[in-house]
Motif scaffolding. Structure first.
Motif, PDB file in Angstrom:
ATOM      1  N   THR A 201      42.031  51.106  26.571  1.00 11.74           N
ATOM      2  CA  THR A 201      41.063  50.033  26.419  1.00 11.74           C
ATOM      3  C   THR A 201      41.453  49.154  25.242  1.00 11.74           C
TER       4      THR A 201
ATOM      5  N   LEU B 272      42.817  47.605  36.004  1.00 11.85           N
ATOM      6  CA  LEU B 272      41.573  47.314  36.734  1.00 11.85           C
ATOM      7  C   LEU B 272      40.861  46.076  36.205  1.00 11.85           C
ATOM      8  N   TYR B 273      41.569  45.233  35.435  1.00 13.82           N
ATOM      9  CA  TYR B 273      40.964  44.053  34.824  1.00 13.82           C
ATOM     10  C   TYR B 273      40.296  43.152  35.866  1.00 13.82           C
ATOM     11  N   ARG B 274      40.954  42.927  36.987  1.00 16.92           N
ATOM     12  CA  ARG B 274      40.446  41.999  38.003  1.00 16.92           C
ATOM     13  C   ARG B 274      39.576  42.674  39.059  1.00 16.92           C
TER      14      ARG B 274
ATOM     15  N   ASP C  84      34.450  45.123  41.876  1.00 17.67           N
ATOM     16  CA  ASP C  84      33.460  46.163  42.160  1.00 17.67           C
ATOM     17  C   ASP C  84      34.191  47.499  42.216  1.00 17.67           C
ATOM     18  N   PRO C  85      33.691  48.520  41.520  1.00 16.51           N
ATOM     19  CA  PRO C  85      34.360  49.826  41.559  1.00 16.51           C
ATOM     20  C   PRO C  85      34.554  50.368  42.973  1.00 16.51           C
TER      21      PRO C  85
ATOM     22  N   TRP D  71      41.729  49.119  31.462  1.00  7.78           N
ATOM     23  CA  TRP D  71      40.383  48.647  31.816  1.00  7.78           C
ATOM     24  C   TRP D  71      39.628  49.687  32.658  1.00  7.78           C
TER      25      TRP D  71
ATOM     26  N   ASP E  74      36.792  51.057  32.341  1.00 14.58           N
ATOM     27  CA  ASP E  74      35.355  50.822  32.505  1.00 14.58           C
ATOM     28  C   ASP E  74      35.045  50.100  33.808  1.00 14.58           C
ATOM     29  N   ASN E  75      35.997  49.312  34.313  1.00 10.70           N
ATOM     30  CA  ASN E  75      35.771  48.579  35.561  1.00 10.70           C
ATOM     31  C   ASN E  75      35.782  49.498  36.775  1.00 10.70           C
TER      32      ASN E  75
ATOM     33  N   HIS F  13      34.317  52.579  36.581  1.00  8.49           N
ATOM     34  CA  HIS F  13      33.358  53.610  36.174  1.00  8.49           C
ATOM     35  C   HIS F  13      32.719  54.295  37.382  1.00  8.49           C
TER      36      HIS F  13
END
Length: 152
Positions: A34, A81-83, A86-87, A109, A111-112, A114
């Motif tokens: 991160t 996973l920046y772009r 939706d998970p 990234w 958190d994207n 999660h």
């Protein structure tokens, strides 16, 4: 579990830390990376992946979401996973198939994604520190702790 704080003076120091960690990697292993854009997540990943034996360039998988690297004794997956909008998109790409007993997964990234990613063994937080970078490595599993113990 413990954490470790390091100052990275330049890009070469970031690559070198990735190379140092790569020496102790044993699959399965998941690393979360991160930090702000340009903080050094892909640079660190390049150090790990090239140290494990990849000869070519290591580019950020910003548009492809994942870049696979196959080695004799492990598979390395570099996620960005920046772009990710939706998970749930991770379900469509079969995200669970990447996290196997022979996988090392570097996830930028996280958190994207999660809720759909396994827990990390090490969470690396990269921050700007004037002209340098600061990295905090946080062990979140016994495997992550073993790596931190070896690089102190």
């Amino acid at each position: 579990m413990t954490s470790l704080l390091k100052i990275l003076e330049n890009e070469q120091a970031t690559v070198a830390l990735g190379q140092q960690i790569a020496q102790w990697i044993v699959p399965p292993l998941t690393l979360y990376l991160t930090g702000d854009l340009g903080a050094g997540k892909t640079t660190f990943s390049r150090g790990v992946i090239q140290s494990l034996g990849h000869q070519g360039a290591v580019k950020s998988p910003t548009y492809t979401l994942v870049e696979p690297y196959e080695f004799n004794d492990m598979d390395v997956y570099h996620f960005d996973l920046y772009r990710l909008a939706d998970p749930e998109e991770l379900e469509y790409m079969g995200i669970r198939d990447y996290f196997t007993d022979r996988s090392v997964c570097l996830v930028e990234w996280p958190d994207n994604g999660h809720g759909l990613l396994p827990e990390a063994d090490i969470h690396l937080h990269l921050r700007y520190n004037e002209s340098q970078r600061q990295i905090e490595l946080q062990a979140l599993s016994p495997a992550g702790q073993a790596i931190l113990d070896n690089i102190k």
